[in-house]
Design an enzyme around this catalytic site. Sequence first.
Site, PDB file in Angstrom:
ATOM      1  N   TYR A  47     -58.720  43.662   8.882  1.00 37.73           N
ATOM      2  CA  TYR A  47     -58.486  44.738   9.834  1.00 37.73           C
ATOM      3  C   TYR A  47     -59.425  45.892   9.515  1.00 37.73           C
ATOM      4  O   TYR A  47     -60.550  45.672   9.084  1.00 37.73           O
ATOM      5  CB  TYR A  47     -57.003  45.145   9.866  1.00 37.73           C
ATOM      6  CG  TYR A  47     -56.672  45.813  11.172  1.00 37.73           C
ATOM      7  CD1 TYR A  47     -56.800  45.101  12.365  1.00 37.73           C
ATOM      8  CD2 TYR A  47     -56.298  47.143  11.239  1.00 37.73           C
ATOM      9  CE1 TYR A  47     -56.559  45.696  13.590  1.00 37.73           C
ATOM     10  CE2 TYR A  47     -56.045  47.744  12.471  1.00 37.73           C
ATOM     11  CZ  TYR A  47     -56.184  47.021  13.630  1.00 37.73           C
ATOM     12  OH  TYR A  47     -55.958  47.614  14.845  1.00 37.73           O
TER      13      TYR A  47
ATOM     14  N   ASN B  18     -60.642  56.276  12.758  1.00 42.73           N
ATOM     15  CA  ASN B  18     -61.328  55.130  12.198  1.00 42.73           C
ATOM     16  C   ASN B  18     -62.126  54.437  13.295  1.00 42.73           C
ATOM     17  O   ASN B  18     -61.914  54.715  14.468  1.00 42.73           O
ATOM     18  CB  ASN B  18     -60.333  54.167  11.507  1.00 42.73           C
ATOM     19  CG  ASN B  18     -59.191  53.725  12.394  1.00 42.73           C
ATOM     20  OD1 ASN B  18     -59.429  53.296  13.520  1.00 42.73           O
ATOM     21  ND2 ASN B  18     -57.977  53.840  11.901  1.00 42.73           N
TER      22      ASN B  18
END
Length: 598
Positions: free
Chosen positions: A133, A448
């Site tokens: 991830y 992010n």
Amino acid sequence: MSVAAMSLRQLGAVRRFAVARARMMSTEALPPIKEFPRPLKTRRHGVDIIHDALWNKGLAFTQNERDRLRLRGLIPPAMNTIEKQSKRVLMQLDQEPNNEKKNMYLQDLQNRNETLYFNLLVNNIEKTAPLVYTPTVGTVCEKFGHQFRRTRGMFFTRYDRGHMSSMVYNWPHDNVRVIVVTDGSRILGLGDLGLNGMGIPIGKLALYTACGGIPPHQVLPVCLDVGTNNPKLIEDPYYFGTRETRLQGEAYYEMVDEFMQAVFNRWPDCIVQFEDFESMKAVPLLERYRHKYRMFNDDIQGTGSVTLSGILSAVRNAGADIKDSRIVCAGAGSAGLGVCLQIIDGMVEAGLSRKEAFSRFAVCTSKGALGKADGKFGDPNHARGLTEIQRIWLNDAVSDGTSLEETVKSFKPNILLGLSTVAGIFNEPVIRSMAKINKTPIIMPMSNPTSKSECTAEQAYKWTDGRAVVASGSPFAPVKLDDGRTVIPSQCNNMYIFPGIGLAATVSGVSRITDKMLYLAAAACTNSMTAEEIKEGRTFPNINRIREVSRNVAVAIIEEGLRQGLTTKIGKAELSEGLPNVVSRYMYYPTYRPLLGD
């Protein structure tokens, strides 16, 4: 007297005496009953088992299984344990030159042997989570078509409208519990990636299994391919999605409506997580479905809950209280402001009124603070036009358009929250202003991937002379300070929350996810921390304890569901053994089980 001559009453007395004497003579407690794995039946045999990732064990098939399943001669004669296999694949993983290649290696492993793949993840989660991830998944999505090797999950396009209720029966598993769906319109901070965004549901569901104990055959990644407005993708020969602009308006919402009805008609006990939808769609979709279906939006509710948990931990570490906190937030998109609403809920739970809680926030857009239209800085946000959700965040304590640095200086926050996806916006003057105001400033660059982070952990520590409490959306390495201390910044990652939500839904069938549940999930995450973790400067538990955290989050949600009468699958009989034990028993652990041929 012979046994034959004894009466039934006398025989009963003798037996009771023998049992009592045996108990008295016992000098040590009996060991707990050991649980052994139940065998699984499969209709597959021979090469079909070897080529099926859900059944394949590699060289870990026993001699009896090799005979029963017609495998003798089809695999080398050596036999390995899953521990030995895991050690070997970990060695091979370490030999890959970069994180992108490591991700591809792990994808290949999952395609060959899912049990071994998840065993590796569970026992090496700190090492592997960033590979499956964030931050690696961003690169994987950008190159999805170029690196495509095999299909995983389901794809629904505009041309499937009218057929979705039958299409879902193409999926081979009847017991789907967790679905993660995206339309690829806002992948992390990378924008519209269309069908390439399928890497997000795949990565998320890997964490559902590894961190939340959801069996891999009970999860389903989905991409709603409504088109793309990214011209580079339309021109890319290796883009495998629909090469048309995105559906909009009524046609878009009707397509999502059809999808939701189709999946809940086939799998009425499932929960659907919406992931990486653009803000202008994410908020109305959440409001459209949250009271009708068992669903949630991870970018809004999951991020809000984990951010609240980070704040609860950070203010505790700083010796403060959330009800006394003041927050400056950089970023005013609909999803980001939805995150802030979760924090408002936390402040209200702590004792503030909603009006007081809103007064503790100053929100900055790319044009500056959302504030009073007094003309001091030209009122750029008012001039551009405010969205409905932005209006509720106007704060007359600051002038509209005040820069981020000046907002920090005048508003005097103890928490600086980044939801902007603008790299470096928390520059040295901004963070030093926070350090001047606070003994222990709380810095939270939440965007992010790493390339979009408002600042790095090292910058936050350096510009506050090591006094900051830092929680970030992307992972950062421990930082050694000038005074010799090593501090460990925590990644404020949704994986601390969403696996527990899925686990709670799976175990209890809770019919909807309420705001109170999300608050309690945040508190459960914070309360899972140990004294040692707090001392290390962390704001989240050690990632290696993530399954314990997921269990605690699930327990908190189920308890609230029981209080509100929202659970459909759990009752007094299950609760007699204790809710934590019930949840733990449901959690899948990836290990090989004996296989029987049909």
